[in-house]
Design a protein around this motif. Structure first.
Motif, PDB file in Angstrom:
ATOM      1  N   VAL A   1     -11.226   0.456   2.942  1.00 28.89           N
ATOM      2  CA  VAL A   1     -11.065   1.890   2.703  1.00 28.89           C
ATOM      3  C   VAL A   1     -12.424   2.541   2.882  1.00 28.89           C
ATOM      4  CG1 VAL A   1     -10.307   3.650   1.073  1.00 28.89           C
ATOM      5  CG2 VAL A   1      -9.230   1.386   1.039  1.00 28.89           C
TER       6      VAL A   1
ATOM      7  N   SER B   1      -4.972   9.544  -1.039  1.00 29.71           N
ATOM      8  CA  SER B   1      -4.889   8.620  -2.163  1.00 29.71           C
ATOM      9  C   SER B   1      -4.027   7.427  -1.779  1.00 29.71           C
ATOM     10  CB  SER B   1      -4.298   9.313  -3.400  1.00 29.71           C
ATOM     11  OG  SER B   1      -2.964   9.715  -3.156  1.00 29.71           O
ATOM     12  N   LEU B   2      -4.180   6.336  -2.485  1.00 25.02           N
ATOM     13  CA  LEU B   2      -3.372   5.152  -2.230  1.00 25.02           C
ATOM     14  C   LEU B   2      -3.312   4.286  -3.474  1.00 25.02           C
ATOM     15  CD1 LEU B   2      -5.498   2.505  -0.417  1.00 25.02           C
ATOM     16  CD2 LEU B   2      -6.305   4.857  -0.435  1.00 25.02           C
TER      17      LEU B   2
ATOM     18  N   SER C   1      -8.535   7.168  -4.730  1.00 21.00           N
ATOM     19  CA  SER C   1      -8.395   8.551  -4.289  1.00 21.00           C
ATOM     20  C   SER C   1      -9.735   9.069  -3.809  1.00 21.00           C
ATOM     21  CB  SER C   1      -7.877   9.432  -5.437  1.00 21.00           C
ATOM     22  OG  SER C   1      -8.758   9.382  -6.545  1.00 21.00           O
TER      23      SER C   1
ATOM     24  N   VAL D   1      -8.357   4.197   6.158  1.00 21.38           N
ATOM     25  CA  VAL D   1      -7.972   2.852   5.738  1.00 21.38           C
ATOM     26  C   VAL D   1      -7.695   1.995   6.961  1.00 21.38           C
ATOM     27  CG1 VAL D   1      -6.382   1.496   4.327  1.00 21.38           C
ATOM     28  CG2 VAL D   1      -6.919   3.865   3.680  1.00 21.38           C
TER      29      VAL D   1
ATOM     30  N   LEU E   1       0.852  -1.182   0.000  1.00 25.46           N
ATOM     31  CA  LEU E   1       0.000   0.000   0.000  1.00 25.46           C
ATOM     32  C   LEU E   1       0.892   1.237   0.000  1.00 25.46           C
ATOM     33  CD1 LEU E   1      -3.093   0.524   0.193  1.00 25.46           C
ATOM     34  CD2 LEU E   1      -2.796   0.787   2.643  1.00 25.46           C
ATOM     35  N   GLU E   2       0.790   2.044  -1.046  1.00 24.96           N
ATOM     36  CA  GLU E   2       1.487   3.324  -1.097  1.00 24.96           C
ATOM     37  C   GLU E   2       0.485   4.428  -0.794  1.00 24.96           C
ATOM     38  OE1 GLU E   2       3.730   3.859  -4.702  1.00 24.96           O
ATOM     39  OE2 GLU E   2       4.116   1.699  -4.853  1.00 24.96           O
ATOM     40  N   HIS E   3       0.802   5.280   0.193  1.00 23.47           N
ATOM     41  CA  HIS E   3      -0.148   6.294   0.669  1.00 23.47           C
ATOM     42  C   HIS E   3       0.573   7.586   1.004  1.00 23.47           C
ATOM     43  CE1 HIS E   3       1.310   5.053   4.684  1.00 23.47           C
ATOM     44  NE2 HIS E   3       1.149   3.810   4.232  1.00 23.47           N
ATOM     45  N   ASP E   4      -0.149   8.566   1.498  1.00 23.61           N
ATOM     46  CA  ASP E   4       0.420   9.892   1.751  1.00 23.61           C
ATOM     47  C   ASP E   4       1.605   9.846   2.712  1.00 23.61           C
ATOM     48  OD1 ASP E   4      -1.586  10.797   0.152  1.00 23.61           O
ATOM     49  OD2 ASP E   4      -2.704  11.854   1.726  1.00 23.61           O
TER      50      ASP E   4
ATOM     51  N   ARG F   1       4.778   3.921   2.720  1.00 21.72           N
ATOM     52  CA  ARG F   1       4.494   2.596   2.173  1.00 21.72           C
ATOM     53  C   ARG F   1       4.249   1.627   3.317  1.00 21.72           C
ATOM     54  NH1 ARG F   1       6.875  -0.578  -2.519  1.00 21.72           N
ATOM     55  NH2 ARG F   1       7.074  -2.742  -1.809  1.00 21.72           N
TER      56      ARG F   1
ATOM     57  N   THR G   1      -5.452   8.973   4.495  1.00 19.25           N
ATOM     58  CA  THR G   1      -4.735   9.379   3.294  1.00 19.25           C
ATOM     59  C   THR G   1      -5.709   9.938   2.266  1.00 19.25           C
ATOM     60  OG1 THR G   1      -3.201   8.585   1.578  1.00 19.25           O
ATOM     61  CG2 THR G   1      -4.920   7.057   2.292  1.00 19.25           C
TER      62      THR G   1
END
Length: 298
Positions: free
Chosen positions: A195, A257-258, A283, A220, A179-182, A185, A255
């Motif tokens: 989410v 976006s992810l 997003s 999330v 998971l890549e987020h604000d 990772r 976040t």
């Protein structure tokens, strides 16, 4: 007073049930609408198509149905340049998104509340090229939706969701995710990734802030362990202030976006509808649609 309004209702309901539902709402609606057009859906996808084709022709779009019908309408309205105000008349099993909007769950009272004219712009989630109002989830939540017994759902309604969840939770298989987020990772194994944009799941309140629908952020939850204690913990937490990350089986991330990838493509549940898959770019579209709301409770 609204000038023009379209009321979309589910044509798959029986004639007697449809007549009863419409009879409960038409009187209150006519008191606040000059021109009301009834449109009946006949098959899946109709509500989305109707909203996309006719949404900009009306001042108000009313949805008489459950979370699935609302999901269709949101996907028809969100891409429009000038979408109408939206009102939900709860006619489904859980009606989770309408609960987050403080709409009474009895149809007659819901219609009366909507005609008070209170509005609020709310956030809408986007996953790849589709939209969701309440949630996006993979893992346990998708398995629970798939495993719901249709006959049981028709007999006892929302309780079937919890029975299915409990049955699935006992045998949930973990999956690997990234998971890549604000904030960076996060990766590892989990049994469910959820989410949230809305504040209810299966009629139960989630531990989210009162402004979750219009704060411009997605909440999330990464759930790493299965079992009944996990479910009890999820619904016991009242807000983030009570959550102790050191003692919890959950990890919460906020976040805008992810990007979600899994070791194998997985089915995704959006607002109770299962048709999407991972990987997914997700997003939040801040205050994308305006909804009629009920009176907020203190």
């Amino acid at each position: 007073m609204f000038g023009k309004a379209i009321l979309i209702h589910n044509g798959s309901a029986g004639q007697a049930e449809t007549g009863s539902r419409l009879g409960a709402v038409i009187g209150p609606l006519e008191a606040g609408i000059e021109e009301l057009t009834l449109v009946q859906t006949k098959e899946p996808g109709d509500a989305e198509r109707i909203c996309r084709e006719r949404g900009e022709e009306t001042d108000l779009l009313l949805v008489l149905g459950g979370d699935g019908t609302v999901h269709e309408c949101v996907n028809g309205l969100a891409p429009l340049a000038d979408p109408p105000v939206v009102g939900i008349l709860p006619g489904g099993t859980c009606n989770d998104f309408s609960r987050a909007l403080y709409i009474p769950q009895e149809l007659g009272r819901a219609a009366e509340a909507l005609m008070q004219g209170r509005t609020r712009p709310v956030d809408i989630g986007r996953a790849n090229d589709r939209y969701f109002s309440n949630f996006f989830g993979i893992g346990l939540i998708t398995d629970a939706s798939v495993n719901i017994n249709p006959q049981l759902k028709g007999t006892i309604g929302k309780l079937s969701y919890f029975i299915s969840t409990l049955q699935t939770a006992a045998s949930a298989d973990p999956f690997r995710f990234t998971l890549e987020h604000d904030s960076g990772r996060t990766d590892g194994e989990a049994v469910m990734l959820f989410v949230a944009n809305g504040r209810f799941l299966g009629t139960r309140p989630l531990p989210l802030a009162a402004d979750a629908l219009y704060d411009g952020v997605l909440d999330v939850a990464i759930i790493r362990e299965a079992g009944l204690p996990l479910l009890k913990e999820l619904f016991k937490i009242k807000n983030f202030g009570e959550w102790d990350s050191e003692k919890s089986s959950f990890e919460f991330i906020r976040t805008t976006s992810l990007k979600l990838t899994t070791d194998q493509p997985m089915q995704a549940d959006m607002d109770g509808e299962i048709y999407a898959h991972t990987p997914a770019s997700i997003s939040v579209l801040g205050k994308k649609l305006t909804f009629l709301v009920g009176e907020e409770q203190p």
